[in-house]
Enzyme design. Structure first.
Site, short mmCIF file in Angstrom:
data_model
loop_
_atom_site.label_atom_id
_atom_site.label_comp_id
_atom_site.label_asym_id
_atom_site.label_seq_id
_atom_site.Cartn_x
_atom_site.Cartn_y
_atom_site.Cartn_z
CG ASN A 160 -1.86 1.12 1.30
OD1 ASN A 160 -1.81 2.03 0.46
ND2 ASN A 160 -2.71 1.12 2.30
CE LYS A 198 -0.55 2.32 6.35
NZ LYS A 198 -1.95 2.42 6.41
NE ARG A 222 -6.13 1.60 -0.25
CZ ARG A 222 -6.14 2.76 0.39
NH1 ARG A 222 -5.06 3.20 1.00
NH2 ARG A 222 -7.23 3.48 0.45
CG HIS A 268 -13.47 3.27 3.12
ND1 HIS A 268 -14.24 4.26 3.70
CD2 HIS A 268 -12.18 3.58 3.43
CE1 HIS A 268 -13.46 5.12 4.33
NE2 HIS A 268 -12.20 4.74 4.18
N GLY A 298 -13.54 5.06 10.49
CA GLY A 298 -12.16 5.28 10.94
C GLY A 298 -11.83 6.75 10.78
N GLY A 313 -11.19 8.15 8.02
CA GLY A 313 -12.18 8.38 6.96
C GLY A 313 -13.31 7.40 7.20
NE ARG A 346 -10.84 12.39 4.49
CZ ARG A 346 -10.78 11.10 4.17
NH1 ARG A 346 -11.72 10.56 3.41
NH2 ARG A 346 -9.80 10.36 4.60
N GLY A 400 -11.22 1.68 12.71
CA GLY A 400 -10.74 2.15 14.02
C GLY A 400 -11.83 2.46 15.02
CD GLU A 405 -9.10 -1.46 3.90
OE1 GLU A 405 -9.38 -0.66 3.02
OE2 GLU A 405 -8.70 -1.11 5.04
#
Ligand code: AMP
Length: 399
Positions: free
Chosen positions: A7, A14, A92, A181, A211, A213, A242, A332, A385
């Protein structure tokens, strides 16, 4: 088969190495500050090898990938003997536009199509492309697969994905709801069907990915039929920073009054809004819970707004699907905040939802948090994911 899941962000990367026979994560890690100075934290998760957590020069993503491969194969920190043991790489990719409704084997043609989606995700897709190119440079012929955040939502019908603006903007420019997502919504809805012991084709599921987002997805017969994020990940629910849904007139008003450029305005809407903007405290729900407990009214208001919005959007999806069998919380906040889950479920009395308080206090596992006689079942399912990316990669590479 061992699959490396990548990712890549603009200055971070990651990774997880997953053994697909057992679906065990053999090692995971994070490269940070790529292009600045470079730092690698590599954690072997099988055997008793130590964690590597040091600065490593990473002028570009290629050095980052080389450092990851070096650690995965090293005598001291490694979990495989050589790079030859890595059978495939799953990447990803944030935006696949309307070109990709599922994961795909990466070729030059696919890379071109991912590049064509850059205008839709100008921050994310270039970073994903850089990560893929770096892997191809370092790993040569190892097969690679792209897994898109948007792909799962390509099943949405026109009535859900269209914006009510002149049609030519959709036709000419691709202006529509794409949703994000998707990999997470796909994973938790499939897992929910497994836990219910029913074919997903017979279920109506509302998945709440909450999470930093957050987005909600309506899943009917295993297919996304609506989702709360849109052309960008800015809209839908109020999030950590956001704004979520907003009257476009507000943008014009604030820009005119304070003389902001559109970039300044979008910076406010992306980074200074959401529960952070309302509370003035934090984007993190742990801080907000504490602040609300200490009597800070704006923290409580921000939390109330979040719960209200989740309930409101989920309710609209129950209406859109003419019913709902299960509601899933993940990510999260969804996985960790029993207060938020309880606060949201309090709105679902009309659906016949009954919360099991003891089950709602459990953590870190797939769990049904509704009582056995609850009409609609409610689950907490930790998202994964990386596993979806690895499974897609295996399936595509194995043909
Ligand atoms: P994610 O983007 O899925 O990694 O989620 C990160 C967010 O989850 C954080 O910003 C927090 O708001 C939230 N979070 C993580 N742990 C907890 C917790 N124990 N209680 C409440 N919220 C949490």
């Amino acid at each position: 088969m061992k699959i490396l899941v990548i990712n890549a962000g603009s200055s971070s990367l990651k990774y997880q190495l997953i053994d697909m026979e057992s679906e065990v994560v053999m090692a995971k890690g994070l490269c940070e500050r790529i292009g600045i100075d470079g730092h690698l934290k590599h954690s072997p998760l099988v055997g008793d090898k130590p964690v590597f957590n040091e600065d490593v020069p990473m002028p570009t993503h290629s050095e980052a990938i080389a450092a990851v491969i070096d650690k995965l194969t090293s005598r001291e920190y490694g979990v495989v003997g050589s790079m030859k043991e890595i059978d495939a790489v799953g990447h990803r990719v944030v935006h696949g536009g309307e070109k990709f409704a599922s994961s795909v084997l990466i070729s030059d043609e696919v890379m071109g199509a991912i590049e064509e989606c850059i205008p839709f995700a100008p921050l994310h897709n270039p970073a994903n492309i850089t990560g893929i190119n770096a892997c191809r440079a370092v790993m040569g012929d190892v097969p690679m697969v792209a897994v898109f955040d948007t792909a799962f939502h390509q099943t949405m019908p026109g009535k859900a994905f269209m914006y009510a603006v002149p049609y030519e903007y959709y036709k000419k420019d691709g202006i529509r709801r794409y949703g994000f997502h998707g990999t997470s919504h796909r994973y938790v809805s499939a897992r929910c069907a497994e836990l219910m012991g029913k074919p997903i084709e017979e279920l109506k599921i509302i998945s709440c990915h909450m999470g930093n987002g957050s987005s909600i997805c309506a899943i009917e017969n295993g297919k996304s039929v609506d989702t709360s994020m849109g052309f960008t990940p800015l809209v839908g629910l109020p999030m950590g920073t956001r704004c979520g849904d907003l009257d476009a007139g507000v943008i014009q008003f604030i820009m005119n009054k304070y003389g902001y450029t559109i970039d300044e305005m979008l910076n406010i809407l992306n980074k200074k809004s959401g529960v952070l903007g309302v509370s003035g405290v934090s984007s993190d729900f742990r801080d907000l819970d504490k602040a609300a407990g200490e009597g800070i009214d704006k923290a409580k208001l921000a939390l109330d707004m979040f719960n209200y919005w989740v309930a409101k959007v989920a309710g609209s999806y129950a209406a859109a699907m003419n019913g709902v069998d299960a509601i899933v919380f993940t990510a999260g906040i969804g996985e960790n905040s029993k207060e938020t889950r309880k606060g949201i479920c309090e709105y679902f009395g009309y659906l016949g939802v009954k919360l099991d308080e003891a089950a709602n206090s459990k953590r870190g596992e797939d769990v049904m948090i509704s009582t056995p006689d609850s009409k609609v079942k409610v689950f907490v399912i930790p998202t994964n994911e990386e596993l979806v990316i690895a499974r897609d990669t295996r399936d595509i590479v194995a043909g």
